[in-house]
Design an enzyme around this catalytic site. Structure first.
Site, PDB file in Angstrom:
ATOM      1  N   TYR A  40      25.615   6.831  12.626  1.00 15.42           N
ATOM      2  CA  TYR A  40      26.295   6.472  14.079  1.00 15.42           C
ATOM      3  C   TYR A  40      27.461   5.309  14.473  1.00 15.42           C
ATOM      4  CZ  TYR A  40      21.275   7.531  14.366  1.00 15.42           C
ATOM      5  OH  TYR A  40      19.880   7.988  14.294  1.00 15.42           O
ATOM      6  N   PHE A  68      13.020  12.317  25.633  1.00 14.88           N
ATOM      7  CA  PHE A  68      13.797  12.781  26.279  1.00 14.88           C
ATOM      8  C   PHE A  68      14.955  14.251  25.721  1.00 14.88           C
ATOM      9  CE2 PHE A  68      13.854   8.303  27.287  1.00 14.88           C
ATOM     10  CZ  PHE A  68      13.094   8.147  28.124  1.00 14.88           C
ATOM     11  N   ASN A  69      14.469  14.319  24.736  1.00 13.44           N
ATOM     12  CA  ASN A  69      14.651  15.886  24.238  1.00 13.44           C
ATOM     13  C   ASN A  69      16.436  15.140  24.136  1.00 13.44           C
ATOM     14  OD1 ASN A  69      11.833  17.354  24.304  1.00 13.44           O
ATOM     15  ND2 ASN A  69      13.231  17.526  22.368  1.00 13.44           N
ATOM     16  N   LYS A  82      19.442   3.560   7.070  1.00 16.16           N
ATOM     17  CA  LYS A  82      19.276   5.739   6.366  1.00 16.16           C
ATOM     18  C   LYS A  82      20.023   5.426   5.449  1.00 16.16           C
ATOM     19  CE  LYS A  82      18.051   7.305  11.542  1.00 16.16           C
ATOM     20  NZ  LYS A  82      18.289   6.415  11.890  1.00 16.16           N
ATOM     21  N   ASP A 100      16.916   0.502  15.380  1.00 17.34           N
ATOM     22  CA  ASP A 100      16.653   1.578  14.272  1.00 17.34           C
ATOM     23  C   ASP A 100      18.215   2.248  14.250  1.00 17.34           C
ATOM     24  OD1 ASP A 100      16.286   4.242  12.736  1.00 17.34           O
ATOM     25  OD2 ASP A 100      17.457   4.750  13.990  1.00 17.34           O
ATOM     26  N   GLY A 126      14.643  10.486  19.880  1.00 21.77           N
ATOM     27  CA  GLY A 126      14.442  11.825  21.497  1.00 21.77           C
ATOM     28  C   GLY A 126      13.381  12.093  21.685  1.00 21.77           C
ATOM     29  N   GLY A 155      18.409  14.326  27.216  1.00 21.51           N
ATOM     30  CA  GLY A 155      18.230  14.034  28.253  1.00 21.51           C
ATOM     31  C   GLY A 155      18.152  14.737  28.599  1.00 21.51           C
ATOM     32  N   ILE A 156      17.424  16.364  28.201  1.00 15.06           N
ATOM     33  CA  ILE A 156      16.641  16.744  29.432  1.00 15.06           C
ATOM     34  C   ILE A 156      15.518  16.392  30.040  1.00 15.06           C
ATOM     35  CG2 ILE A 156      15.676  17.784  28.010  1.00 15.06           C
ATOM     36  CD1 ILE A 156      17.455  20.040  30.561  1.00 15.06           C
ATOM     37  N   LEU A 157      15.054  15.579  29.735  1.00 18.16           N
ATOM     38  CA  LEU A 157      13.572  15.068  30.213  1.00 18.16           C
ATOM     39  C   LEU A 157      13.995  13.524  30.658  1.00 18.16           C
ATOM     40  CD1 LEU A 157      10.800  15.441  27.572  1.00 18.16           C
ATOM     41  CD2 LEU A 157      11.258  16.756  30.019  1.00 18.16           C
ATOM     42  N   ALA A 158      14.944  13.326  30.933  1.00 13.30           N
ATOM     43  CA  ALA A 158      15.798  12.182  31.958  1.00 13.30           C
ATOM     44  C   ALA A 158      16.471  12.599  32.777  1.00 13.30           C
ATOM     45  CB  ALA A 158      16.075  10.738  31.084  1.00 13.30           C
TER      46      ALA A 158
END
Length: 329
Positions: free
Chosen positions: A56, A230-231, A79, A51, A228, A233-236
């Site tokens: 980006y 890991f939201n 996109k 993707d 996303g 990064g908070i979940l990683a």
């Protein structure tokens, strides 16, 4: 690698794809060679779904992606909604970008804007095919009060452009790529969509998409690609959420999830990566690793066994939404 169908198109994509934001230098400093190595490593590992977007790195990600994928077997989503104009921005980091190409963005969700963006994307990619075309960041999170005007442009002309491209075979699937449930609900009122790329709203941390969006998508035959996971990064193991520093309540919930993972001897990130795929609407999860080492870690996490008792414990402690399906045999 396991594949699942996008909408009702017959197109199948890997359940684990590669998100292309870091390839453009979004929130990370990496060279084009580093970015190419990421895509090459993903291909060597058997990944075939990728993707990207003009946003980006103002075209950097597309250029890198196209250079590596050219002449290979791939499935690519790109996109539309943003056009790149010549002239760089004064402060790239205000947009979260390190060393972007010398362009700036204008928004255009009209018929002509969508058609122009599609052709521009192909030129930057150097490819003759985009498989999945997504309307990028239509919604109040990006546009605030201006979103009403953009949504009107999409309704009056932009959707017709996408539908024309799909009907002609120029693309196989159409959808939107956003960070908010409401934008997807608005899109369902406009036309028939094959897939929504939804970032951050259906994760181990948050399952708000279950309330109204997923039932509406199931009725419409629209599947979900989860960005996303890991939201941000908070979940990683990082302290970011929704592309910014996480607020105290998010940090507190992430800590509880981490304690549960530790109790079962599993990496929290492995559970976060696998969780969305427990839902039958979800066709793929696309993390955005920042280097080859992170990609290899993700490949390990996706294969990490997660005991059923872990999911049961999350339910018992109210850390999963009621009715959220979980991965299983």
């Amino acid at each position: 690698m396991e594949t699942r169908e996008v909408g009702q198109t017959g197109l199948r994509i890997d359940t684990l794809g590669l998100g292309g934001a870091p390839l453009g230098g979004n929130f990370v400093d990496l060279t084009d060679d580093d970015a190419k190595a990421l895509v090459q490593t993903a291909r060597a590992a058997g990944m075939r779904y990728f993707d990207t977007a003009p946003w980006y790195g103002f075209g950097r990600s597309e250029r890198v992606m196209g250079d590596v994928l050219r002449g290979t077997d791939y499935v690519l989503s790109d996109k539309v909604g943003r056009l790149l104009k010549s002239g760089g921005v004064a402060d790239p980091m205000a947009f979260g970008m390190v060393d972007p190409l010398p362009f700036h963005v204008t928004y255009d969700y009209s018929y002509d804007g969508i058609m122009r963006a599609f052709e521009d994307n192909l030129q930057r990619l150097g490819l003759d095919r985009i498989d999945i075309l997504l309307v990028h960041d239509i919604g109040t999170m990006t546009h605030g009060a201006e979103n009403a005007r953009h949504l009107e442009d999409l309704t009056r002309g932009g959707y017709r452009a996408l539908d024309t491209l799909r009907a002609s075979g120029a693309v196989t699937a159409i959808g939107i790529g956003v960070n908010e449930n409401a934008a997807c609900m608005d899109a369902l009122q406009i036309g028939s969509w094959d897939v929504f790329l939804l970032a951050g709203r259906y994760t181990l941390l948050e399952q708000t998409a279950l309330n109204a969006l997923f039932p509406a998508c199931a009725a419409a035959g629209t599947t979900i690609i989860c960005g996303g996971p890991f939201n941000s990064g908070i979940l990683a193991g990082r302290d970011t959420w929704n592309y910014a520093k996480a607020p105290p309540e998010i940090i507190a919930k992430a800590r509880k999830l981490s304690e549960e993972a530790d109790a079962f001897g599993i990496p929290l990130a492995a559970a976060a990566l696998q969780f969305p795929l427990g839902h039958p609407l979800v066709t793929s999860v696309i993390p955005g690793p920042r280097d080859v080492a992170e990609l290899r870690q993700i490949l390990d996490w996706v294969e990490t066994p997660i005991p059923a008792a872990f999911w049961d414990s999350l339910r018992a402690k109210g850390l999963l939404a009621e009715g959220a399906p979980v991965p299983g045999p």
